[in-house]
Design a protein around this motif. Structure first.
Motif, PDB file in Angstrom:
ATOM      1  N   GLN A  57       0.832  -1.200   0.000  1.00  0.00           N
ATOM      2  CA  GLN A  57       0.000   0.000   0.000  1.00  0.00           C
ATOM      3  C   GLN A  57       0.871   1.256   0.000  1.00  0.00           C
ATOM      4  O   GLN A  57       0.571   2.228  -0.693  1.00  0.00           O
ATOM      5  CB  GLN A  57      -0.936  -0.004   1.204  1.00  0.00           C
ATOM      6  CG  GLN A  57      -1.993   1.063   1.150  1.00  0.00           C
ATOM      7  CD  GLN A  57      -3.036   0.890   2.244  1.00  0.00           C
ATOM      8  OE1 GLN A  57      -2.756   0.347   3.304  1.00  0.00           O
ATOM      9  NE2 GLN A  57      -4.239   1.347   1.982  1.00  0.00           N
TER      10      GLN A  57
ATOM     11  N   SER B 285       0.406   0.031  -4.590  1.00  0.00           N
ATOM     12  CA  SER B 285      -0.189  -1.153  -5.219  1.00  0.00           C
ATOM     13  C   SER B 285      -1.690  -1.204  -4.975  1.00  0.00           C
ATOM     14  O   SER B 285      -2.182  -0.725  -3.954  1.00  0.00           O
ATOM     15  CB  SER B 285       0.452  -2.423  -4.668  1.00  0.00           C
ATOM     16  OG  SER B 285       1.812  -2.465  -4.984  1.00  0.00           O
ATOM     17  N   LYS B 286      -2.384  -1.816  -5.925  1.00  0.00           N
ATOM     18  CA  LYS B 286      -3.834  -1.955  -5.801  1.00  0.00           C
ATOM     19  C   LYS B 286      -4.251  -3.423  -5.749  1.00  0.00           C
ATOM     20  O   LYS B 286      -4.931  -3.849  -4.828  1.00  0.00           O
ATOM     21  CB  LYS B 286      -4.529  -1.241  -6.960  1.00  0.00           C
ATOM     22  CG  LYS B 286      -4.311   0.254  -6.926  1.00  0.00           C
ATOM     23  CD  LYS B 286      -4.913   0.943  -8.102  1.00  0.00           C
ATOM     24  CE  LYS B 286      -4.591   2.436  -8.014  1.00  0.00           C
ATOM     25  NZ  LYS B 286      -4.917   3.143  -9.210  1.00  0.00           N
ATOM     26  N   GLU B 287      -3.875  -4.192  -6.756  1.00  0.00           N
ATOM     27  CA  GLU B 287      -4.172  -5.625  -6.824  1.00  0.00           C
ATOM     28  C   GLU B 287      -2.843  -6.360  -6.853  1.00  0.00           C
ATOM     29  O   GLU B 287      -2.032  -6.134  -7.761  1.00  0.00           O
ATOM     30  CB  GLU B 287      -4.980  -5.966  -8.079  1.00  0.00           C
ATOM     31  CG  GLU B 287      -6.305  -5.249  -8.181  1.00  0.00           C
ATOM     32  CD  GLU B 287      -7.407  -5.885  -7.362  1.00  0.00           C
ATOM     33  OE1 GLU B 287      -7.339  -7.099  -7.105  1.00  0.00           O
ATOM     34  OE2 GLU B 287      -8.339  -5.165  -6.979  1.00  0.00           O
TER      35      GLU B 287
ATOM     36  N   ASN C 185      -6.766  -7.452  -2.874  1.00  0.00           N
ATOM     37  CA  ASN C 185      -7.033  -6.046  -3.138  1.00  0.00           C
ATOM     38  C   ASN C 185      -6.404  -5.305  -1.971  1.00  0.00           C
ATOM     39  O   ASN C 185      -6.904  -5.362  -0.841  1.00  0.00           O
ATOM     40  CB  ASN C 185      -8.536  -5.781  -3.215  1.00  0.00           C
ATOM     41  CG  ASN C 185      -8.838  -4.336  -3.502  1.00  0.00           C
ATOM     42  OD1 ASN C 185      -8.335  -3.433  -2.838  1.00  0.00           O
ATOM     43  ND2 ASN C 185      -9.676  -4.106  -4.490  1.00  0.00           N
TER      44      ASN C 185
ATOM     45  N   GLN D 137      -5.920  -2.046  -1.372  1.00  0.00           N
ATOM     46  CA  GLN D 137      -6.623  -0.868  -0.855  1.00  0.00           C
ATOM     47  C   GLN D 137      -7.745  -1.251   0.112  1.00  0.00           C
ATOM     48  O   GLN D 137      -7.937  -0.595   1.128  1.00  0.00           O
ATOM     49  CB  GLN D 137      -7.191  -0.049  -2.006  1.00  0.00           C
ATOM     50  CG  GLN D 137      -6.105   0.582  -2.851  1.00  0.00           C
ATOM     51  CD  GLN D 137      -6.663   1.268  -4.085  1.00  0.00           C
ATOM     52  OE1 GLN D 137      -7.641   0.822  -4.662  1.00  0.00           O
ATOM     53  NE2 GLN D 137      -6.024   2.359  -4.471  1.00  0.00           N
ATOM     54  N   ASN D 138      -8.475  -2.321  -0.198  1.00  0.00           N
ATOM     55  CA  ASN D 138      -9.573  -2.775   0.676  1.00  0.00           C
ATOM     56  C   ASN D 138      -9.110  -3.781   1.715  1.00  0.00           C
ATOM     57  O   ASN D 138      -9.915  -4.236   2.523  1.00  0.00           O
ATOM     58  CB  ASN D 138     -10.690  -3.406  -0.155  1.00  0.00           C
ATOM     59  CG  ASN D 138     -11.353  -2.408  -1.059  1.00  0.00           C
ATOM     60  OD1 ASN D 138     -11.303  -1.203  -0.816  1.00  0.00           O
ATOM     61  ND2 ASN D 138     -11.967  -2.895  -2.112  1.00  0.00           N
TER      62      ASN D 138
ATOM     63  N   ASP E 186      -1.013  -5.620 -10.296  1.00  0.00           N
ATOM     64  CA  ASP E 186      -0.015  -4.586 -10.575  1.00  0.00           C
ATOM     65  C   ASP E 186       1.264  -4.776  -9.772  1.00  0.00           C
ATOM     66  O   ASP E 186       2.201  -4.001  -9.901  1.00  0.00           O
ATOM     67  CB  ASP E 186      -0.588  -3.188 -10.365  1.00  0.00           C
ATOM     68  CG  ASP E 186      -1.054  -2.938  -8.944  1.00  0.00           C
ATOM     69  OD1 ASP E 186      -0.704  -3.713  -8.040  1.00  0.00           O
ATOM     70  OD2 ASP E 186      -1.783  -1.955  -8.740  1.00  0.00           O
TER      71      ASP E 186
END
Length: 117
Positions: free
Chosen positions: A70, A74-76, A89, A91-92, A111
């Motif tokens: 994070q 990074s997102k995924e 994920n 972010q979540n 990513d």
């Protein structure tokens, strides 16, 4: 006859330090929520069907890795950990799916990748 009431010192009890303020309690709960990892229903099914298990120590390792990812935006991400690959994920803070090492041939829509020791 009145019996004497023992003080906390005599009973070996320590008086608690300052009670936590509402803000301190809120911050503590907030930090716990930030460190928590959610596991999607799909990921739970995959973990069970592939006989993969995550213990509390594993969750802590994954949480630390997600914090690092994070911080780098990074997102995924694919998290390679022990004998499994985990798509999350970041972010979540949610584990989306899990797979065994033999299934890691091609992974798309990520990513970043993190190898966790």
């Amino acid at each position: 006859m009145l019996d004497r009431i023992a003080s906390n010192d005599q009973l070996g009890l320590k008086a608690s330090s300052k009670p936590k303020t509402q803000a301190q309690i809120f911050n503590q709960v907030l930090q716990q929520k930030k460190a928590a990892i959610n596991v999607s229903k799909h990921a739970q099914q995959r973990l069970v069907s592939r006989n993969l298990q995550l213990k509390q120590e594993d969750i802590h390792q994954l949480s630390t890795a997600m914090n690092e990812l994070q911080a780098k935006g990074s997102k995924e991400s694919l998290l390679v950990y022990k004998n499994m690959g985990i798509i999350a994920n970041v972010q979540n803070r949610t584990i989306i799916t899990a797979m065994g090492m033999n299934e890691l041939g091609t992974v798309t829509n990520i990513d970043s990748t993190k190898f966790i020791k």
